[in-house]
Write a protein that holds these residues in place. Structure first.
Motif, PDB file in Angstrom:
ATOM      1  N   TRP A   1       0.808  -1.214   0.000  1.00 56.56           N
ATOM      2  CA  TRP A   1       0.000   0.000   0.000  1.00 56.56           C
ATOM      3  C   TRP A   1       0.839   1.261   0.000  1.00 56.56           C
ATOM      4  O   TRP A   1       0.414   2.296  -0.488  1.00 56.56           O
ATOM      5  CB  TRP A   1      -0.940   0.013   1.190  1.00 56.56           C
ATOM      6  CG  TRP A   1      -1.915  -1.103   1.109  1.00 56.56           C
ATOM      7  CD1 TRP A   1      -1.883  -2.256   1.836  1.00 56.56           C
ATOM      8  CD2 TRP A   1      -3.031  -1.206   0.239  1.00 56.56           C
ATOM      9  NE1 TRP A   1      -2.918  -3.061   1.457  1.00 56.56           N
ATOM     10  CE2 TRP A   1      -3.631  -2.448   0.493  1.00 56.56           C
ATOM     11  CE3 TRP A   1      -3.578  -0.384  -0.730  1.00 56.56           C
ATOM     12  CZ2 TRP A   1      -4.765  -2.873  -0.193  1.00 56.56           C
ATOM     13  CZ3 TRP A   1      -4.701  -0.813  -1.402  1.00 56.56           C
ATOM     14  CH2 TRP A   1      -5.286  -2.034  -1.138  1.00 56.56           C
TER      15      TRP A   1
ATOM     16  N   ASN B   1      -1.222   5.313  -5.538  1.00 53.42           N
ATOM     17  CA  ASN B   1      -1.949   5.254  -4.273  1.00 53.42           C
ATOM     18  C   ASN B   1      -3.177   4.359  -4.461  1.00 53.42           C
ATOM     19  O   ASN B   1      -4.267   4.829  -4.787  1.00 53.42           O
ATOM     20  CB  ASN B   1      -2.349   6.668  -3.852  1.00 53.42           C
ATOM     21  CG  ASN B   1      -2.921   6.705  -2.468  1.00 53.42           C
ATOM     22  OD1 ASN B   1      -3.229   5.681  -1.875  1.00 53.42           O
ATOM     23  ND2 ASN B   1      -3.054   7.916  -1.938  1.00 53.42           N
ATOM     24  N   TRP B   2      -3.002   3.058  -4.264  1.00 53.27           N
ATOM     25  CA  TRP B   2      -4.065   2.100  -4.527  1.00 53.27           C
ATOM     26  C   TRP B   2      -5.307   2.290  -3.668  1.00 53.27           C
ATOM     27  O   TRP B   2      -6.426   2.166  -4.175  1.00 53.27           O
ATOM     28  CB  TRP B   2      -3.534   0.675  -4.406  1.00 53.27           C
ATOM     29  CG  TRP B   2      -2.650   0.334  -5.563  1.00 53.27           C
ATOM     30  CD1 TRP B   2      -1.295   0.200  -5.548  1.00 53.27           C
ATOM     31  CD2 TRP B   2      -3.047   0.124  -6.912  1.00 53.27           C
ATOM     32  NE1 TRP B   2      -0.831  -0.080  -6.812  1.00 53.27           N
ATOM     33  CE2 TRP B   2      -1.886  -0.140  -7.668  1.00 53.27           C
ATOM     34  CE3 TRP B   2      -4.273   0.136  -7.568  1.00 53.27           C
ATOM     35  CZ2 TRP B   2      -1.923  -0.395  -9.030  1.00 53.27           C
ATOM     36  CZ3 TRP B   2      -4.309  -0.126  -8.927  1.00 53.27           C
ATOM     37  CH2 TRP B   2      -3.143  -0.385  -9.640  1.00 53.27           C
ATOM     38  N   PRO B   3      -5.188   2.586  -2.375  1.00 52.39           N
ATOM     39  CA  PRO B   3      -6.417   2.797  -1.596  1.00 52.39           C
ATOM     40  C   PRO B   3      -7.257   3.958  -2.137  1.00 52.39           C
ATOM     41  O   PRO B   3      -8.489   3.875  -2.178  1.00 52.39           O
ATOM     42  CB  PRO B   3      -5.914   3.090  -0.181  1.00 52.39           C
ATOM     43  CG  PRO B   3      -4.587   2.437  -0.119  1.00 52.39           C
ATOM     44  CD  PRO B   3      -4.006   2.568  -1.500  1.00 52.39           C
ATOM     45  N   ALA B   4      -6.597   5.009  -2.594  1.00 51.08           N
ATOM     46  CA  ALA B   4      -7.343   6.138  -3.159  1.00 51.08           C
ATOM     47  C   ALA B   4      -8.014   5.741  -4.467  1.00 51.08           C
ATOM     48  O   ALA B   4      -9.156   6.131  -4.732  1.00 51.08           O
ATOM     49  CB  ALA B   4      -6.407   7.326  -3.386  1.00 51.08           C
TER      50      ALA B   4
ATOM     51  N   TRP C   1      -9.046   2.716  -5.290  1.00 56.25           N
ATOM     52  CA  TRP C   1     -10.190   1.871  -4.948  1.00 56.25           C
ATOM     53  C   TRP C   1     -11.349   2.708  -4.424  1.00 56.25           C
ATOM     54  O   TRP C   1     -12.515   2.440  -4.753  1.00 56.25           O
ATOM     55  CB  TRP C   1      -9.787   0.816  -3.919  1.00 56.25           C
ATOM     56  CG  TRP C   1      -9.081  -0.335  -4.534  1.00 56.25           C
ATOM     57  CD1 TRP C   1      -7.738  -0.576  -4.505  1.00 56.25           C
ATOM     58  CD2 TRP C   1      -9.656  -1.386  -5.307  1.00 56.25           C
ATOM     59  NE1 TRP C   1      -7.449  -1.719  -5.222  1.00 56.25           N
ATOM     60  CE2 TRP C   1      -8.609  -2.242  -5.710  1.00 56.25           C
ATOM     61  CE3 TRP C   1     -10.953  -1.685  -5.701  1.00 56.25           C
ATOM     62  CZ2 TRP C   1      -8.833  -3.375  -6.481  1.00 56.25           C
ATOM     63  CZ3 TRP C   1     -11.172  -2.825  -6.463  1.00 56.25           C
ATOM     64  CH2 TRP C   1     -10.122  -3.650  -6.841  1.00 56.25           C
ATOM     65  N   ALA C   2     -11.050   3.728  -3.618  1.00 53.65           N
ATOM     66  CA  ALA C   2     -12.114   4.576  -3.085  1.00 53.65           C
ATOM     67  C   ALA C   2     -12.801   5.368  -4.202  1.00 53.65           C
ATOM     68  O   ALA C   2     -14.036   5.457  -4.241  1.00 53.65           O
ATOM     69  CB  ALA C   2     -11.541   5.529  -2.031  1.00 53.65           C
ATOM     70  N   VAL C   3     -12.020   5.922  -5.106  1.00 52.87           N
ATOM     71  CA  VAL C   3     -12.599   6.675  -6.228  1.00 52.87           C
ATOM     72  C   VAL C   3     -13.427   5.748  -7.113  1.00 52.87           C
ATOM     73  O   VAL C   3     -14.517   6.121  -7.571  1.00 52.87           O
ATOM     74  CB  VAL C   3     -11.489   7.400  -7.026  1.00 52.87           C
ATOM     75  CG1 VAL C   3     -12.014   7.932  -8.340  1.00 52.87           C
ATOM     76  CG2 VAL C   3     -10.891   8.518  -6.198  1.00 52.87           C
ATOM     77  N   ASN C   4     -12.928   4.537  -7.355  1.00 52.68           N
ATOM     78  CA  ASN C   4     -13.692   3.584  -8.155  1.00 52.68           C
ATOM     79  C   ASN C   4     -15.003   3.209  -7.488  1.00 52.68           C
ATOM     80  O   ASN C   4     -16.031   3.085  -8.159  1.00 52.68           O
ATOM     81  CB  ASN C   4     -12.872   2.326  -8.436  1.00 52.68           C
ATOM     82  CG  ASN C   4     -11.847   2.530  -9.513  1.00 52.68           C
ATOM     83  OD1 ASN C   4     -11.984   3.421 -10.344  1.00 52.68           O
ATOM     84  ND2 ASN C   4     -10.808   1.720  -9.500  1.00 52.68           N
ATOM     85  N   ALA C   5     -14.981   3.025  -6.178  1.00 51.96           N
ATOM     86  CA  ALA C   5     -16.219   2.694  -5.461  1.00 51.96           C
ATOM     87  C   ALA C   5     -17.223   3.835  -5.573  1.00 51.96           C
ATOM     88  O   ALA C   5     -18.420   3.603  -5.808  1.00 51.96           O
ATOM     89  CB  ALA C   5     -15.906   2.388  -3.997  1.00 51.96           C
ATOM     90  N   LEU C   6     -16.758   5.059  -5.427  1.00 53.54           N
ATOM     91  CA  LEU C   6     -17.649   6.212  -5.565  1.00 53.54           C
ATOM     92  C   LEU C   6     -18.164   6.344  -6.994  1.00 53.54           C
ATOM     93  O   LEU C   6     -19.333   6.684  -7.211  1.00 53.54           O
ATOM     94  CB  LEU C   6     -16.934   7.494  -5.139  1.00 53.54           C
ATOM     95  CG  LEU C   6     -16.670   7.642  -3.649  1.00 53.54           C
ATOM     96  CD1 LEU C   6     -15.811   8.869  -3.385  1.00 53.54           C
ATOM     97  CD2 LEU C   6     -17.978   7.735  -2.889  1.00 53.54           C
TER      98      LEU C   6
END
Length: 98
Positions: A14, A20-23, A25-30
């Protein structure tokens, strides 16, 4: 434990990558939630625009991954720019025709 295993540095997936993979993933979820909401309310043109934005962003992320691996990435960047221009053109065209 063998000496070869102790010599390898521990890699934190990470934080060691420049991406920045967590970011992401968060943008993709949104983005998926926003696409689902626009489809649910029947705003299909806006959903298509969000899909275009998502695909364009995906091209840029894939270009970055290819760059990290030492491969050529300019075509993916150009594809992302082309998708963004196409998406923006369709959206502006829709505004002008309505």
């Amino acid at each position: 434990m063998s000496s070869a295993a102790s010599e390898r540095p521990e890699i934190d997936f990470w934080s060691s990558s420049p991406i920045n993979w967590p970011a992401i993933w968060a943008v993709n979820a949104l983005l998926v939630a926003a696409i689902g909401l626009t489809l649910w309310v029947g705003a299909f043109g806006q959903a298509a625009g969000l899909v275009g934005i998502g695909i364009g962003c995906g091209c840029f992320v894939w270009a970055r991954i290819r760059e990290e691996r030492g491969a050529e990435a300019n075509r993916w960047r150009h594809a992302g720019i082309g998708i963004f221009v196409l998406t923006a053109g369709v959206q502006v065209g829709g505004l002008l025709l309505s």
